[in-house]
Design a protein around this motif. Structure first.
Motif, PDB file in Angstrom:
ATOM      1  N   LEU A   1      39.418  40.097  23.515  1.00 13.93           N
ATOM      2  CA  LEU A   1      38.804  40.214  22.189  1.00 13.93           C
ATOM      3  C   LEU A   1      37.968  41.481  22.063  1.00 13.93           C
ATOM      4  O   LEU A   1      37.905  42.097  20.994  1.00 13.93           O
ATOM      5  CB  LEU A   1      37.941  38.989  21.901  1.00 13.93           C
ATOM      6  N   MET A   2      37.324  41.875  23.172  1.00  9.99           N
ATOM      7  CA  MET A   2      36.486  43.073  23.136  1.00  9.99           C
ATOM      8  C   MET A   2      37.267  44.344  23.435  1.00  9.99           C
ATOM      9  O   MET A   2      36.731  45.443  23.332  1.00  9.99           O
ATOM     10  CB  MET A   2      35.323  42.935  24.124  1.00  9.99           C
ATOM     11  N   GLY A   3      38.534  44.207  23.818  1.00 11.31           N
ATOM     12  CA  GLY A   3      39.366  45.375  24.077  1.00 11.31           C
ATOM     13  C   GLY A   3      38.947  46.168  25.303  1.00 11.31           C
ATOM     14  O   GLY A   3      39.099  47.396  25.341  1.00 11.31           O
ATOM     15  N   ILE A   4      38.435  45.485  26.319  1.00 16.86           N
ATOM     16  CA  ILE A   4      38.009  46.168  27.542  1.00 16.86           C
ATOM     17  C   ILE A   4      39.225  46.647  28.316  1.00 16.86           C
ATOM     18  O   ILE A   4      40.137  45.874  28.600  1.00 16.86           O
ATOM     19  CB  ILE A   4      37.161  45.239  28.435  1.00 16.86           C
ATOM     20  N   GLN A   5      39.246  47.918  28.648  1.00 18.89           N
ATOM     21  CA  GLN A   5      40.334  48.488  29.424  1.00 18.89           C
ATOM     22  C   GLN A   5      40.056  48.307  30.916  1.00 18.89           C
ATOM     23  O   GLN A   5      39.003  48.700  31.413  1.00 18.89           O
ATOM     24  CB  GLN A   5      40.493  49.979  29.099  1.00 18.89           C
ATOM     25  N   SER A   6      41.001  47.709  31.605  1.00 22.70           N
ATOM     26  CA  SER A   6      40.812  47.439  33.023  1.00 22.70           C
ATOM     27  C   SER A   6      40.904  48.710  33.859  1.00 22.70           C
ATOM     28  O   SER A   6      41.786  49.538  33.654  1.00 22.70           O
ATOM     29  CB  SER A   6      41.865  46.438  33.510  1.00 22.70           C
ATOM     30  N   ASP A   7      39.949  48.882  34.751  1.00 27.21           N
ATOM     31  CA  ASP A   7      40.002  49.955  35.740  1.00 27.21           C
ATOM     32  C   ASP A   7      39.353  49.435  37.019  1.00 27.21           C
ATOM     33  O   ASP A   7      38.948  48.277  37.087  1.00 27.21           O
ATOM     34  CB  ASP A   7      39.319  51.234  35.229  1.00 27.21           C
ATOM     35  N   ASP A   8      39.271  50.271  38.029  1.00 30.13           N
ATOM     36  CA  ASP A   8      38.763  49.808  39.323  1.00 30.13           C
ATOM     37  C   ASP A   8      37.325  49.316  39.242  1.00 30.13           C
ATOM     38  O   ASP A   8      36.963  48.326  39.884  1.00 30.13           O
ATOM     39  CB  ASP A   8      38.874  50.937  40.370  1.00 30.13           C
ATOM     40  N   PHE A   9      36.492  49.986  38.455  1.00 30.33           N
ATOM     41  CA  PHE A   9      35.106  49.538  38.360  1.00 30.33           C
ATOM     42  C   PHE A   9      34.993  48.230  37.599  1.00 30.33           C
ATOM     43  O   PHE A   9      34.207  47.356  37.974  1.00 30.33           O
ATOM     44  CB  PHE A   9      34.222  50.589  37.679  1.00 30.33           C
ATOM     45  N   VAL A  10      35.765  48.070  36.530  1.00 30.60           N
ATOM     46  CA  VAL A  10      35.737  46.819  35.765  1.00 30.60           C
ATOM     47  C   VAL A  10      36.146  45.652  36.653  1.00 30.60           C
ATOM     48  O   VAL A  10      35.531  44.576  36.621  1.00 30.60           O
ATOM     49  CB  VAL A  10      36.659  46.917  34.532  1.00 30.60           C
ATOM     50  N   LYS A  11      37.180  45.856  37.459  1.00 35.05           N
ATOM     51  CA  LYS A  11      37.620  44.809  38.386  1.00 35.05           C
ATOM     52  C   LYS A  11      36.518  44.497  39.400  1.00 35.05           C
ATOM     53  O   LYS A  11      36.290  43.341  39.746  1.00 35.05           O
ATOM     54  CB  LYS A  11      38.894  45.235  39.096  1.00 35.05           C
ATOM     55  N   LEU A  12      35.839  45.542  39.880  1.00 38.67           N
ATOM     56  CA  LEU A  12      34.727  45.343  40.809  1.00 38.67           C
ATOM     57  C   LEU A  12      33.590  44.603  40.130  1.00 38.67           C
ATOM     58  O   LEU A  12      33.013  43.664  40.698  1.00 38.67           O
ATOM     59  CB  LEU A  12      34.226  46.695  41.320  1.00 38.67           C
ATOM     60  N   PHE A  13      33.277  44.965  38.909  1.00 40.30           N
ATOM     61  CA  PHE A  13      32.160  44.360  38.173  1.00 40.30           C
ATOM     62  C   PHE A  13      32.342  42.863  38.016  1.00 40.30           C
ATOM     63  O   PHE A  13      31.399  42.081  38.233  1.00 40.30           O
ATOM     64  CB  PHE A  13      32.027  45.013  36.800  1.00 40.30           C
ATOM     65  N   THR A  14      33.550  42.436  37.634  1.00 39.55           N
ATOM     66  CA  THR A  14      33.786  41.023  37.369  1.00 39.55           C
ATOM     67  C   THR A  14      33.654  40.163  38.622  1.00 39.55           C
ATOM     68  O   THR A  14      33.476  38.945  38.530  1.00 39.55           O
ATOM     69  CB  THR A  14      35.181  40.800  36.755  1.00 39.55           C
ATOM     70  N   VAL A  15      33.736  40.793  39.789  1.00 36.06           N
ATOM     71  CA  VAL A  15      33.532  40.073  41.045  1.00 36.06           C
ATOM     72  C   VAL A  15      32.090  40.223  41.523  1.00 36.06           C
ATOM     73  O   VAL A  15      31.455  39.259  41.956  1.00 36.06           O
ATOM     74  CB  VAL A  15      34.505  40.569  42.139  1.00 36.06           C
ATOM     75  N   ALA A  16      31.569  41.448  41.437  1.00 34.26           N
ATOM     76  CA  ALA A  16      30.245  41.740  41.990  1.00 34.26           C
ATOM     77  C   ALA A  16      29.111  41.024  41.257  1.00 34.26           C
ATOM     78  O   ALA A  16      28.058  40.765  41.848  1.00 34.26           O
ATOM     79  CB  ALA A  16      29.991  43.249  41.984  1.00 34.26           C
ATOM     80  N   ILE A  17      29.297  40.675  39.974  1.00 36.97           N
ATOM     81  CA  ILE A  17      28.221  39.965  39.266  1.00 36.97           C
ATOM     82  C   ILE A  17      28.078  38.533  39.772  1.00 36.97           C
ATOM     83  O   ILE A  17      27.139  37.834  39.386  1.00 36.97           O
ATOM     84  CB  ILE A  17      28.417  39.965  37.732  1.00 36.97           C
ATOM     85  N   GLN A  18      29.001  38.113  40.651  1.00 38.02           N
ATOM     86  CA  GLN A  18      28.852  36.804  41.267  1.00 38.02           C
ATOM     87  C   GLN A  18      27.635  36.745  42.179  1.00 38.02           C
ATOM     88  O   GLN A  18      27.138  35.657  42.469  1.00 38.02           O
ATOM     89  CB  GLN A  18      30.113  36.460  42.077  1.00 38.02           C
ATOM     90  N   LEU A  19      27.162  37.899  42.627  1.00 38.40           N
ATOM     91  CA  LEU A  19      25.978  37.908  43.494  1.00 38.40           C
ATOM     92  C   LEU A  19      24.783  37.280  42.791  1.00 38.40           C
ATOM     93  O   LEU A  19      23.981  36.587  43.404  1.00 38.40           O
ATOM     94  CB  LEU A  19      25.658  39.339  43.928  1.00 38.40           C
ATOM     95  N   GLY A  20      24.657  37.542  41.500  1.00 41.87           N
ATOM     96  CA  GLY A  20      23.564  36.956  40.734  1.00 41.87           C
ATOM     97  C   GLY A  20      23.681  35.455  40.639  1.00 41.87           C
ATOM     98  O   GLY A  20      22.690  34.722  40.777  1.00 41.87           O
ATOM     99  N   THR A  21      24.909  34.976  40.413  1.00 37.66           N
ATOM    100  CA  THR A  21      25.099  33.534  40.309  1.00 37.66           C
ATOM    101  C   THR A  21      24.902  32.857  41.669  1.00 37.66           C
ATOM    102  O   THR A  21      24.418  31.725  41.736  1.00 37.66           O
ATOM    103  CB  THR A  21      26.497  33.204  39.744  1.00 37.66           C
ATOM    104  N   ILE A  22      25.296  33.547  42.749  1.00 33.50           N
ATOM    105  CA  ILE A  22      25.040  33.014  44.090  1.00 33.50           C
ATOM    106  C   ILE A  22      23.541  32.822  44.308  1.00 33.50           C
ATOM    107  O   ILE A  22      23.088  31.790  44.808  1.00 33.50           O
ATOM    108  CB  ILE A  22      25.578  33.981  45.169  1.00 33.50           C
ATOM    109  N   LEU A  23      22.767  33.817  43.920  1.00 37.69           N
ATOM    110  CA  LEU A  23      21.322  33.763  44.106  1.00 37.69           C
ATOM    111  C   LEU A  23      20.709  32.591  43.353  1.00 37.69           C
ATOM    112  O   LEU A  23      19.738  31.987  43.813  1.00 37.69           O
ATOM    113  CB  LEU A  23      20.692  35.078  43.658  1.00 37.69           C
ATOM    114  N   SER A  24      21.283  32.253  42.203  1.00 38.49           N
ATOM    115  CA  SER A  24      20.744  31.134  41.421  1.00 38.49           C
ATOM    116  C   SER A  24      20.851  29.824  42.199  1.00 38.49           C
ATOM    117  O   SER A  24      19.952  28.983  42.128  1.00 38.49           O
ATOM    118  CB  SER A  24      21.487  31.019  40.078  1.00 38.49           C
TER     119      SER A  24
END
Length: 264
Positions: free
Chosen positions: A33-56
């Motif tokens: 819906l937001m038209g985000i273009q996938s690239d290496d950083f976007v793929k990394l971001f969607t995994v790396a933000i799990q660190l915050g949820t782990i901390l919770s």
């Protein structure tokens, strides 16, 4: 990615990672819906933000994480199946990650299971996740491996796995939260390793986006976990099952109408 997209994805991650609704399915819809273009950083971001949820999870249950070494060994026992399956079927998993239809079908089928799961597991006898045996931990870990199929939901698979082992809904959900810590940490570490191995680096702007995403994901996950436990104990899984069926059906309709959906 811009700040708005980061905020939206972080909220979605925080809300859906620990609920049995599949964060992957929601990421597909939101990114499309937001038209985000996938690239290496976007793929990394969607995994790396799990660190915050782990901390919770660590913050909410910090006493459990410092209770005994036996607790850690049980988590390790439950985590090992994911390591084995991940290494054996990594290529097939990557292929499935390219299939939005797989996600949609998994959402619907998993939703149907959740609609009826409370009817099948009524005789729970274990209300304390700390008291599970090592064989039980391994069995729950095997169920978690089902989530390697996109759309199944890691939390949903491991919670149902716990309920098959006579855990109450609350105890099964809590053990699923605990198991998320080593599982998601390992997934994030591997993604970071692959990112740097491929010759990429994180610049200051990207680092800021990761920090913002993790902070938002952490706060939202705190709220989601506390709300989920209370709701689950009182009402069960039926609403989540219905919701999954609706989301999966929406994705299928979008695909059949020619809409291009990409997993980021």
């Amino acid at each position: 990615m811009n700040i708005f997209e980061v905020i939206v994805l972080a909220i979605i991650e925080g809300l859906t990672e620990f609920l049995p609704v599949s964060s992957t399915g929601h990421m597909i819809i939101a990114s499309s819906l937001m038209g985000i273009q996938s690239d290496d950083f976007v793929k990394l971001f969607t995994v790396a933000i799990q660190l915050g949820t782990i901390l919770s999870v660590v913050v909410l249950y910090w006493k459990r994480f410092f209770k005994s070494f036996d607790f850690y060994f049980k988590l390790l026992a439950a985590f090992i199946p994911a390591v084995i399956f991940g290494l054996l079927f990594s290529k097939k998993i990557d292929e499935l990650l390219e299939s939005p239809l797989t996600v949609a079908v998994s959402l619907v089928l998993g939703g149907i299971i959740l609609i009826f799961v409370d009817l099948y597991f009524k005789n729970a006898t274990l209300d304390n996740a700390d008291q599970i045996s090592y064989p039980t931990a391994v069995k729950i870990g095997i169920f978690q491996c089902l989530a390697m199929i996109p759309g199944i939901s890691r939390s949903g698979a491991s919670i149902v796995g716990g309920m098959t082992q006579k855990l109450t809904r609350k105890a099964a959900a809590e053990f699923s939260f605990f198991l998320a810590v080593p599982t998601m940490f390992a997934a994030t570490a591997k993604k970071l390793f692959d990112f740097y191995k491929d010759g990429h680096t994180i610049n200051s702007q990207q680092l800021n986006l990761l920090l913002i995403g993790n902070v938002i994901g952490f706060v939202v996950a705190l709220i989601a976990i506390k709300s989920f436990i209370g709701y689950l104990t009182k009402y069960g899984f039926r609403a989540f099952g219905i919701y999954r069926v609706i989301v999966g059906t929406i994705i299928i309709i979008l695909l059949l109408s020619g809409h291009s959906l990409k997993i980021i």
